[in-house]
Design a protein around this motif. Structure first.
Motif, short mmCIF file in Angstrom:
data_model
loop_
_atom_site.label_atom_id
_atom_site.label_comp_id
_atom_site.label_asym_id
_atom_site.label_seq_id
_atom_site.Cartn_x
_atom_site.Cartn_y
_atom_site.Cartn_z
N GLU A 109 4.08 -1.88 41.12
CA GLU A 109 2.83 -1.95 40.35
C GLU A 109 2.43 -0.56 39.88
O GLU A 109 1.96 -0.38 38.75
CB GLU A 109 1.71 -2.54 41.19
N MET A 110 2.60 0.42 40.76
CA MET A 110 2.26 1.80 40.39
C MET A 110 3.12 2.25 39.21
O MET A 110 2.61 2.80 38.24
CB MET A 110 2.45 2.74 41.58
N VAL A 111 4.42 2.01 39.32
CA VAL A 111 5.33 2.44 38.26
C VAL A 111 4.97 1.76 36.94
O VAL A 111 5.00 2.39 35.89
CB VAL A 111 6.80 2.15 38.66
N HIS A 112 4.59 0.49 37.01
CA HIS A 112 4.19 -0.22 35.79
C HIS A 112 2.95 0.38 35.15
O HIS A 112 2.70 0.15 33.97
CB HIS A 112 3.96 -1.71 36.09
N SER A 113 2.19 1.13 35.92
CA SER A 113 0.97 1.73 35.35
C SER A 113 1.18 3.17 34.88
O SER A 113 0.32 3.72 34.22
CB SER A 113 -0.16 1.69 36.39
N PHE A 114 2.32 3.77 35.21
CA PHE A 114 2.58 5.15 34.80
C PHE A 114 2.79 5.23 33.29
O PHE A 114 3.53 4.43 32.73
CB PHE A 114 3.82 5.73 35.50
N PRO A 115 2.19 6.21 32.64
CA PRO A 115 2.37 6.34 31.18
C PRO A 115 3.74 6.91 30.80
O PRO A 115 4.15 6.81 29.66
CB PRO A 115 1.24 7.28 30.77
N THR A 116 4.45 7.50 31.76
CA THR A 116 5.79 8.03 31.51
C THR A 116 6.66 7.71 32.72
O THR A 116 6.17 7.21 33.74
CB THR A 116 5.78 9.56 31.32
N TRP A 117 7.93 8.02 32.62
CA TRP A 117 8.86 7.77 33.72
C TRP A 117 8.87 8.94 34.70
O TRP A 117 9.81 9.10 35.47
CB TRP A 117 10.25 7.48 33.18
N ASP A 118 7.85 9.77 34.70
CA ASP A 118 7.72 10.84 35.68
C ASP A 118 7.13 10.23 36.94
O ASP A 118 5.96 9.86 36.97
CB ASP A 118 6.82 11.95 35.14
N TRP A 119 7.94 10.10 37.96
CA TRP A 119 7.52 9.42 39.18
C TRP A 119 6.90 10.37 40.20
O TRP A 119 6.85 10.08 41.39
CB TRP A 119 8.70 8.70 39.81
N GLY A 120 6.38 11.51 39.75
CA GLY A 120 5.77 12.46 40.66
C GLY A 120 4.64 11.87 41.49
O GLY A 120 4.41 12.28 42.62
N ALA A 121 3.95 10.89 40.93
CA ALA A 121 2.83 10.27 41.64
C ALA A 121 3.29 9.16 42.60
O ALA A 121 2.48 8.63 43.35
CB ALA A 121 1.82 9.69 40.64
#
Length: 189
Positions: free
Chosen positions: A12-24
């Motif tokens: 769900e978090m990844v689906h909310s990221f505006p980019t593919w930067d998974w730092g968060a």
């Protein structure tokens, strides 16, 4: 099951990221999102790399992509499913504020569309635009970097391979093989 809840929260978090930067996508953030302790996440995933690998595996499965079963004859269908899946993610295009780059990009796009339209004058504007967009995929820094960095192909061989693909596209365009034609890989019908 707790592991599934953790992976669902991470996805769900990844689906909310505006980019593919998974730092968060950290263990702490996933634990918070899944409403479990960090130690619970560590019980299933010993580090962030393992968590991210498991999340990526889940996303690939959600997309319906089978890398082990990949065959050239079904690659168009795989890309269709992948694009359909990727459309469920937000896209944050990074606008280029430099008018020099924006102007060059607009001229390049117009030149490609004009070149395709000249080669296939009976095609619709949309068909010419699709073919031009496919040619443009190879005319950017990202394609060069992917070939030379990710694939470790020297620049001369990369240019030769791109020229081969462009010849194949040119042959298809000259033959009237329209992008999105019924029965083709873009046809989802």
């Amino acid at each position: 099951m707790t592991r599934d809840r953790i992976l669902a929260a991470a996805a769900e978090m990844v689906h909310s990221f505006p980019t593919w930067d998974w730092g968060a996508l950290t263990i702490r953030a996933v634990a918070r999102r899944a409403q479990v302790n960090e130690s619970t996440v560590y019980r299933y995933f010993s580090n962030e790399r393992r968590l991210r690998d498991a999340v990526m595996q889940r996303l690939v499965q959600e997309a319906g992509v089978d890398l082990e079963g990949l065959r050239l004859e079904n690659f168009g269908d795989v890309i269709g499913r992948m694009f359909d899946y990727l459309s469920s993610f937000p896209i944050a295009s990074t606008p280029v504020d430099d008018p020099t780059f924006t102007g060059l990009d607009e001229r390049r796009r117009a030149a490609l569309v004009a070149a395709v339209a000249a080669a296939a004058p009976d095609w619709s504007d949309q068909e010419s635009e699709l073919a031009a967009a496919m040619l443009d995929v190879f005319w950017n820094v990202s394609s060069y970097e992917r070939m030379t960095v990710t694939w470790k192909i020297d620049p001369a061989r990369a240019a030769s391979a791109v020229a081969w693909v462009i010849r194949a596209l040119h042959t298809s365009i000259r033959a009237g093989d329209r992008p999105g034609a019924p029965g083709g890989p873009v046809d989802q019908g």
